[in-house]
Design a protein around this motif. Sequence first.
Motif, PDB file in Angstrom:
ATOM      1  N   ALA A 131       0.839  -1.201   0.000  1.00 28.43           N
ATOM      2  CA  ALA A 131       0.000   0.000   0.000  1.00 28.43           C
ATOM      3  C   ALA A 131       0.873   1.249   0.000  1.00 28.43           C
ATOM      4  CB  ALA A 131      -0.938  -0.010   1.211  1.00 28.43           C
ATOM      5  N   MET A 132       1.940   1.203   0.766  1.00 32.79           N
ATOM      6  CA  MET A 132       2.850   2.349   0.842  1.00 32.79           C
ATOM      7  C   MET A 132       3.521   2.579  -0.516  1.00 32.79           C
ATOM      8  SD  MET A 132       5.588   3.122   3.834  1.00 32.79           S
ATOM      9  CE  MET A 132       6.959   2.164   3.224  1.00 32.79           C
ATOM     10  N   GLU A 133       3.939   1.490  -1.179  1.00 35.19           N
ATOM     11  CA  GLU A 133       4.556   1.611  -2.505  1.00 35.19           C
ATOM     12  C   GLU A 133       3.621   2.288  -3.497  1.00 35.19           C
ATOM     13  OE1 GLU A 133       6.055  -2.054  -4.200  1.00 35.19           O
ATOM     14  OE2 GLU A 133       6.991  -2.594  -2.279  1.00 35.19           O
ATOM     15  N   PHE A 134       2.333   2.033  -3.365  1.00 36.18           N
ATOM     16  CA  PHE A 134       1.344   2.619  -4.279  1.00 36.18           C
ATOM     17  C   PHE A 134       0.815   3.957  -3.773  1.00 36.18           C
ATOM     18  CE2 PHE A 134       0.598  -2.043  -5.236  1.00 36.18           C
ATOM     19  CZ  PHE A 134       1.273  -2.017  -6.443  1.00 36.18           C
ATOM     20  N   GLY A 135       1.432   4.491  -2.743  1.00 36.61           N
ATOM     21  CA  GLY A 135       0.981   5.780  -2.202  1.00 36.61           C
ATOM     22  C   GLY A 135      -0.409   5.687  -1.617  1.00 36.61           C
ATOM     23  N   PHE A 136      -0.775   4.523  -1.112  1.00 37.80           N
ATOM     24  CA  PHE A 136      -2.085   4.252  -0.524  1.00 37.80           C
ATOM     25  C   PHE A 136      -3.228   4.544  -1.497  1.00 37.80           C
ATOM     26  CE2 PHE A 136       0.855   4.735   2.966  1.00 37.80           C
ATOM     27  CZ  PHE A 136       0.576   3.611   3.716  1.00 37.80           C
ATOM     28  N   CYS A 138      -5.153   2.627  -4.975  1.00 36.78           N
ATOM     29  CA  CYS A 138      -5.298   1.363  -5.694  1.00 36.78           C
ATOM     30  C   CYS A 138      -4.630   1.483  -7.066  1.00 36.78           C
ATOM     31  CB  CYS A 138      -6.771   1.013  -5.855  1.00 36.78           C
ATOM     32  SG  CYS A 138      -7.039  -0.510  -6.807  1.00 36.78           S
ATOM     33  N   PRO A 139      -3.739   0.572  -7.408  1.00 37.48           N
ATOM     34  CA  PRO A 139      -3.083   0.622  -8.717  1.00 37.48           C
ATOM     35  C   PRO A 139      -4.042   0.308  -9.872  1.00 37.48           C
ATOM     36  CG  PRO A 139      -2.444  -1.378  -7.567  1.00 37.48           C
ATOM     37  CD  PRO A 139      -3.252  -0.555  -6.600  1.00 37.48           C
ATOM     38  N   SER A 143      -8.490   4.528  -6.452  1.00 39.83           N
ATOM     39  CA  SER A 143      -9.226   4.842  -5.223  1.00 39.83           C
ATOM     40  C   SER A 143      -8.278   4.798  -4.028  1.00 39.83           C
ATOM     41  CB  SER A 143     -10.337   3.827  -4.983  1.00 39.83           C
ATOM     42  OG  SER A 143     -11.284   3.854  -6.007  1.00 39.83           O
ATOM     43  N   PRO A 144      -8.597   5.566  -2.996  1.00 42.65           N
ATOM     44  CA  PRO A 144      -7.754   5.506  -1.800  1.00 42.65           C
ATOM     45  C   PRO A 144      -7.889   4.144  -1.106  1.00 42.65           C
ATOM     46  CG  PRO A 144      -9.661   6.934  -1.431  1.00 42.65           C
ATOM     47  CD  PRO A 144      -9.683   6.535  -2.868  1.00 42.65           C
ATOM     48  N   LEU A 145      -6.784   3.646  -0.576  1.00 36.48           N
ATOM     49  CA  LEU A 145      -6.785   2.395   0.170  1.00 36.48           C
ATOM     50  C   LEU A 145      -7.111   2.692   1.618  1.00 36.48           C
ATOM     51  CD1 LEU A 145      -3.590   0.694  -1.324  1.00 36.48           C
ATOM     52  CD2 LEU A 145      -5.987   0.391  -2.018  1.00 36.48           C
ATOM     53  N   GLU A 146      -8.037   1.929   2.170  1.00 32.64           N
ATOM     54  CA  GLU A 146      -8.483   2.115   3.542  1.00 32.64           C
ATOM     55  C   GLU A 146      -7.859   1.046   4.435  1.00 32.64           C
ATOM     56  OE1 GLU A 146     -10.412   4.699   4.358  1.00 32.64           O
ATOM     57  OE2 GLU A 146     -10.609   5.298   2.248  1.00 32.64           O
TER      58      GLU A 146
END
Length: 179
Positions: A131-136, A138-139, A143-146
């Motif tokens: 998640a951190m690699e993708f800047g939180f 979704c690749p 959408s933002p990762l929760e």
Amino acid sequence: MAFEDLLEDPVIQKYLHELVGPTGMPVAAAPPDGEVTDEELAEELGLELNDVRRALFILYENDLASYRRVRDEDSGWLTYLWTFQYDNIPENLEEELHRLLEGMEERRDYERDHQFYLCEVDSIRFEFEEAMEFGFECPECGSPLESMENSRLLESVEDRIAELRDELGVDRDREPAEA
């Protein structure tokens, strides 16, 4: 458990089905008494010879069938005479349950030791590092990762571990050995 009862047990039927699949099930479900050739089984069951051979080999790999070779004196051809050995099924099932328990314990440890993030749009779960690699974000959809709470999943895994330990008579307080 008598041999006939063994084959009527739904757990054992499912185990055999998982091993040999639907095409091999007629071979596994009705083992003849004594020795039999693969050709005789194929003819008797109305199956393709390759399907019978595949099922026999799988049963052999799982110590549920054995064979002996007999050479025809005239032609030199080898004939394989198969014998079914279903006495090993209870032991095989117990080994499967031990493997399942070990897998569940590994899954529990994985769920405990990681923090997860979820894309609620695509239902994709990521470990914290991903998640951190993708800047939180979704690749797939951006959408933002929760942050994801996995306590219900962990509780389910723990319940299944307890059931397996009870079934196998394994001490509940035993933690898996550290590697």
